[in-house]
Design an enzyme around this catalytic site. Sequence first.
Site, short mmCIF file in Angstrom:
data_model
loop_
_atom_site.label_atom_id
_atom_site.label_comp_id
_atom_site.label_asym_id
_atom_site.label_seq_id
_atom_site.Cartn_x
_atom_site.Cartn_y
_atom_site.Cartn_z
N ASP A 97 -14.90 -1.84 -62.21
CA ASP A 97 -14.15 -2.67 -62.77
C ASP A 97 -14.31 -4.16 -62.20
O ASP A 97 -14.27 -4.47 -61.30
CB ASP A 97 -12.64 -2.24 -62.18
N ASP A 192 -11.98 -6.60 -66.77
CA ASP A 192 -10.63 -7.14 -66.65
C ASP A 192 -10.33 -8.33 -67.58
O ASP A 192 -11.39 -9.26 -67.41
CB ASP A 192 -10.33 -7.37 -65.02
N GLU A 242 -10.68 -5.00 -71.33
CA GLU A 242 -9.38 -5.35 -71.57
C GLU A 242 -8.77 -6.60 -72.29
O GLU A 242 -9.34 -7.49 -71.73
CB GLU A 242 -8.78 -5.46 -70.16
N HIS A 316 -2.66 1.64 -64.54
CA HIS A 316 -1.98 1.11 -63.31
C HIS A 316 -0.96 0.00 -63.54
O HIS A 316 -0.45 -0.50 -62.63
CB HIS A 316 -2.97 0.72 -62.18
N ASP A 317 -0.96 -0.48 -64.92
CA ASP A 317 0.08 -1.57 -65.11
C ASP A 317 1.28 -0.91 -65.92
O ASP A 317 2.07 -1.98 -66.37
CB ASP A 317 -0.83 -2.66 -65.95
O1 TEU Z 1 -4.06 -6.83 -66.29
C1 TEU Z 1 -4.08 -7.87 -67.25
C2 TEU Z 1 -2.58 -7.93 -67.84
O2 TEU Z 1 -2.51 -9.06 -68.60
C3 TEU Z 1 -1.54 -7.19 -67.94
O3 TEU Z 1 -1.86 -6.00 -67.93
C4 TEU Z 1 -0.77 -7.41 -66.54
O4 TEU Z 1 -1.23 -7.19 -65.27
C5 TEU Z 1 0.48 -6.75 -66.72
O5 TEU Z 1 0.48 -5.91 -67.56
C6 TEU Z 1 1.87 -7.70 -66.85
O6 TEU Z 1 3.03 -7.17 -67.10
C7 TEU Z 1 -5.35 -6.71 -65.34
C8 TEU Z 1 -5.17 -5.67 -64.37
O7 TEU Z 1 -5.13 -4.44 -65.16
C9 TEU Z 1 -3.91 -6.07 -63.66
O8 TEU Z 1 -3.69 -4.80 -62.68
C10 TEU Z 1 -4.10 -7.16 -62.94
O9 TEU Z 1 -2.91 -7.55 -62.24
C11 TEU Z 1 -4.47 -8.46 -63.93
O10 TEU Z 1 -5.34 -8.10 -64.87
C12 TEU Z 1 -5.00 -9.69 -63.09
O11 TEU Z 1 -6.49 -9.35 -62.71
#
Ligand code: TEU
Length: 536
Positions: A97, A192, A242, A316-317
């Site tokens: 990642d 990411d 992403e 994970h989000d």
């Molecule tokens: O997530 C990016 C993002 O914009 C969203 O998914 C956000 O973290 C969340 O859903 C807001 O509600 C990525 C990663 O997957 C996340 O874990 C990180 O916190 C983020 O980037 C920053 O690196």
Amino acid sequence: MQDKFKSSTVYQIYIKSFCDSNGDGIGDINGIRSKLPYIKSLGVKYIWVTPFFCSPMADNGYDVSDYRNVNPMFGTMEDCEKMIAEADALGMGFMFDMVFNHTSDEHEWFKKALAGDPEYIDYYIFRDNPPEWTSIFGGSAWKFVPSLGKSYLHLFDPKQPDLNWDNPKVREELKDVVRFWKAKGVKGFRFDVLNRISKPADLESLPSGNGGAFCKDGPHVHEYIQELVRDTGIGDMITVGEMASTTLEQCIRYSSPESHELSMCFNFHHLKVDYKDGDKWTLMPPDLKELRRIFSEWQEGMSKAGSWQALFWCNHDQPRVVSRFGDEVKYWKESAKMLATFIHFLRGTPYIYQGEELGMTNAHFNSISQYQDVEALNYYEIMRDKGVSEFDALKVLASKSRDNGRTPMQWNSGHGAGFTDGESWLGIPMNYTRINVETEEHDPDSILKYYRHLVKLRKEYRVIADGDVKFLDTGNDNVIAYERTSGTERLVVICNFSGNDEKVTGIDIKGRVLIGNYSGTHRMMKPYEVLAILQA
Ligand code: TEU
Ligand code: CA
């Protein structure tokens, strides 16, 4: 370029919560190594593991302070090399990642910038008079540095300063990171928030608002991705970007073979159908009409263009899908299987997020002290400041917090759910005694066994891996159906997203049931029933 991924499935590991090998309550690399045979048993080909690089962990590793070293909390470089080699021996490949939109504020580049080194100030986005933007985690997106008299942009936490991709030196540094891990034998990459890397020109002249909304699919994003992929020679590997709040047109470009960018993209529109007026921190039942509209538009649009989607409900989000779009109490098994089938038979590459294959549920935390995620803690304060009661704010977190998806993997019904011999860093839902790998291995009808079957069917049937896709009319908003076709093969997938019997009209259900979660075919769809019918 996409062909070799079409029949494959990816498994996602959130390392901090997967398996703890040394009893400190934190998942680690050796924990992953010990579970490689389990992952292999699912039939997946690739394993995406979330960041385990050096980091102060302000955002659980999405704030990297050294891209080329392993955070000692997770193990050593030697452990990492063994992990890669052992997966390889089992015929699986790791996707690492790459968090390239920002670094940690403890990265040496940022430290040099703060010390006033102009070369490194230009690695980040410092401005004298920035517009008033809010960050994605709440609060301002700019942090003032008195010693420099300037503010820097952080779309996420203040401890995650955004990198300046317009600076060619930054792009070279990041290419070197990719080359470093590629040389270690990694088989692919997840990038990411990749569609946020190119910032708008003339930042200071922009109005105030949500920073994220101004920074997506920016002016040079395609050019920078093409350059990154070309110069690191990863065009033939599996790569997924992403893409936040993006459009279908953009994702067609990001993942079309002609553009030489990525194998596929994550997009999130389908995971906002329960956001009232687009606001995540509200409660609303999912809008199923909108869910169908989004999937039909994206699936059919990507298919027509020859582009490729990453298919997923969980990561994970996100909160757990069975709690979100299913019924974790009354129809736990049925709804988990229906949701799984819906995703796995679409056109694209399915991703299974650890524990999803068990039907793991939301955390059911009831005190703010149980939450750990920076976003949850910030928004709790923001809601409370707006006058939302403690009870209501906790109710929103219980359904929306990212911690719901981050509780430890439930391996067995023993101490620490088999995740740790010590004290887990995050609470474990009480239902672990019932929902865990060991129990489901002994149940012939388990969600776990059903997922294995889905992964296998994708490898066996060309129509699943590669067929065209078209959404069908069911005459009922609660039932979503689509067909896949390839040559003379036709697969019809009918999914009841409600907890009631639902009538379906206008769909030909003759044929052989390839998989389902009830027995027999009938005009009435039972609660959360799914039927996948093969017609030749
Ligand atoms: O997530 C990016 C993002 O914009 C969203 O998914 C956000 O973290 C969340 O859903 C807001 O509600 C990525 C990663 O997957 C996340 O874990 C990180 O916190 C983020 O980037 C920053 O690196
Ligand atoms: Ca550990």
